[in-house]
Design an enzyme around this catalytic site. Structure first.
Site, PDB file in Angstrom:
ATOM      1  N   LYS A 111       0.765  -1.013   0.029  1.00 13.05           N
ATOM      2  CA  LYS A 111       0.079  -0.069  -0.150  1.00 13.05           C
ATOM      3  C   LYS A 111       0.990   1.445   0.078  1.00 13.05           C
ATOM      4  CE  LYS A 111      -4.149  -1.832   2.021  1.00 13.05           C
ATOM      5  NZ  LYS A 111      -5.293  -1.947   3.027  1.00 13.05           N
ATOM      6  N   LYS A 192      -4.003 -10.861  -6.625  1.00 14.85           N
ATOM      7  CA  LYS A 192      -5.567 -11.221  -5.991  1.00 14.85           C
ATOM      8  C   LYS A 192      -6.654  -9.970  -6.460  1.00 14.85           C
ATOM      9  CE  LYS A 192      -4.918  -8.335  -1.743  1.00 14.85           C
ATOM     10  NZ  LYS A 192      -4.964  -8.129  -0.146  1.00 14.85           N
ATOM     11  N   LYS A 195      -9.701  -4.099  -4.184  1.00 13.09           N
ATOM     12  CA  LYS A 195     -10.560  -2.905  -4.374  1.00 13.09           C
ATOM     13  C   LYS A 195      -9.684  -2.030  -5.433  1.00 13.09           C
ATOM     14  CE  LYS A 195     -12.688  -3.655  -0.046  1.00 13.09           C
ATOM     15  NZ  LYS A 195     -12.798  -3.530   1.469  1.00 13.09           N
TER      16      LYS A 195
END
Ligand code: TYM
Length: 327
Positions: A111, A192, A195
């Protein structure tokens, strides 16, 4: 009775990975354990977002969890920031975690590499997650595979705190489902489903138009061979379809593969199984969202039940640390 807790961020729309990797299993857990499910709005603050969007998506997420089958009369459904003990225990966990330990978290690395602004909260996020879990004397945490490392850290923090200050926390275990633990992106099946995926074509949303869902499966990336085989490394696209079909139908992906000799029918059957999984959820969501006031009442009751448990653990932790009793 065993205690179960899990959480989900109210960011973005719920996708098939969240559903098959986590939420669907919570629906079963609520009947087997004393279960707590939390919409983690404080975690969502780690990345700046519009207050209006956060307010709306918190209610929407709680409504959707109910539409999938969480029954507020059976489990405790609540919003993290309604129970202030989470933020307080989180500080104790930050002081229990080592800097190097948090720096090793793969989700932080992922992130922070992508973020324009890396908040300190993004770094200490796993300490808050540990607090969420430890406050409820949780035995089991049903999550998808991507939460494995955060759960290991939670166990380490609980054990370290207990060793330093005396037995205070239950050391929890992760429960990761056999099928659906890692739903991959339909366009990039080595990543994966997430979002934050770059292409919308790779993600299937729980509230998405069902014809669009079918089209996404039709266009799912497979490979240039034609053999249907469950082999995550050599055939990630085909294996992802088999895993999704297995998770929706309760079968085993490798045995399912034996029933197919071409990709077309596998894609069609997977699409159909997903559509049949989503259809009742969408219908129920439409009914429930007609009455947002009902959800506010459910969440208030959930927070009251959750706080009663959380405050006992918090007091135990405060005492153990040597903080003066309040009042
Ligand atoms: P979150 O909101 O990213 O995801 C919620 C749940 O969905 C699972 N999941 C997946 N499972 C299979 N395949 C995928 N592609 C996929 N993507 C997501 C996640 O593993 C998760 O179980 N940090 C957590 C939220 C959290 C939490 C907690 C969880 C906060 N406190 C305490 C458990 C206990 C998160 O961001 O999940």
């Amino acid at each position: 009775m065993a205690r179960v807790l899990s959480g989900i961020q109210p960011t973005g729309a719920l996708h098939l990975g969240n559903l098959l990797g986590a939420v669907r299993n919570w629906v079963e857990d609520q009947h087997r354990a004393d279960s707590y499910f939390v919409v983690v709005d404080l975690h969502a603050l780690t990345v700046p977002k519009s207050p209006e969007v956060l307010r709306r998506s918190t209610v929407e997420m709680a409504t959707l969890l109910t539409a999938i089958g969480l029954d507020p009369d059976v489990c405790t459904l609540f919003v993290q920031s309604h129970v202030p003990a989470h933020a307080e225990l989180s500080w104790f966990m930050e002081c229990t975690a080592a800097f190097g330990e948090l720096r090793r978290m793969v989700q932080f690395k992922d992130k922070s590499d992508r973020a324009e602004f890396v908040s300190a909260g993004l770094f200490t996020y796993p300490a808050l997650q540990a607090a969420d879990i430890l406050l409820y004397d949780t035995d089991r945490v049903p999550v998808g595979d991507d939460q494995r490392q955060h759960l290991e850290l939670t166990r380490d923090l609980a054990a370290r705190f207990n060793a330093r200050y005396g037995q205070t926390f239950v050391v929890p275990e992760a429960t990761i489902p056999r099928a659906g633990a890692r739903v991959m992106d339909l366009q990039n099946p080595t990543d994966k489903m997430s979002k934050s995926s770059s292409s919308e074509a790779g993600i299937v949303y729980v509230l998405e138009d069902l014809e669009a869902v079918v089209r996404k499966f039709k266009r799912a990336v497979t490979d240039s061979e034609s053999e249907v085989r469950y082999d995550i490394v050599a055939k990630p696209g085909v294996s992802n379809l088999l895993s999704i079909l297995a998770a929706c139908t309760g079968q085993d992906p490798a045995s399912l593969a034996e029933g197919y000799s071409q990709y077309g029918p596998l894609k069609a059957d997977t699409a159909e199984a997903v559509v049949e999984t989503l259809r009742p959820v969408q219908a129920r969501y439409a009914e429930l969202s007609a009455d947002p006031g009902a959800m506010t009442a459910i969440l208030a009751k959930g927070a009251e039940k959750a706080a009663a448990v959380a405050n006992l653990t918090l007091t135990r932790a405060r005492d153990a640390l040597g903080l003066l009793p309040r009042g």
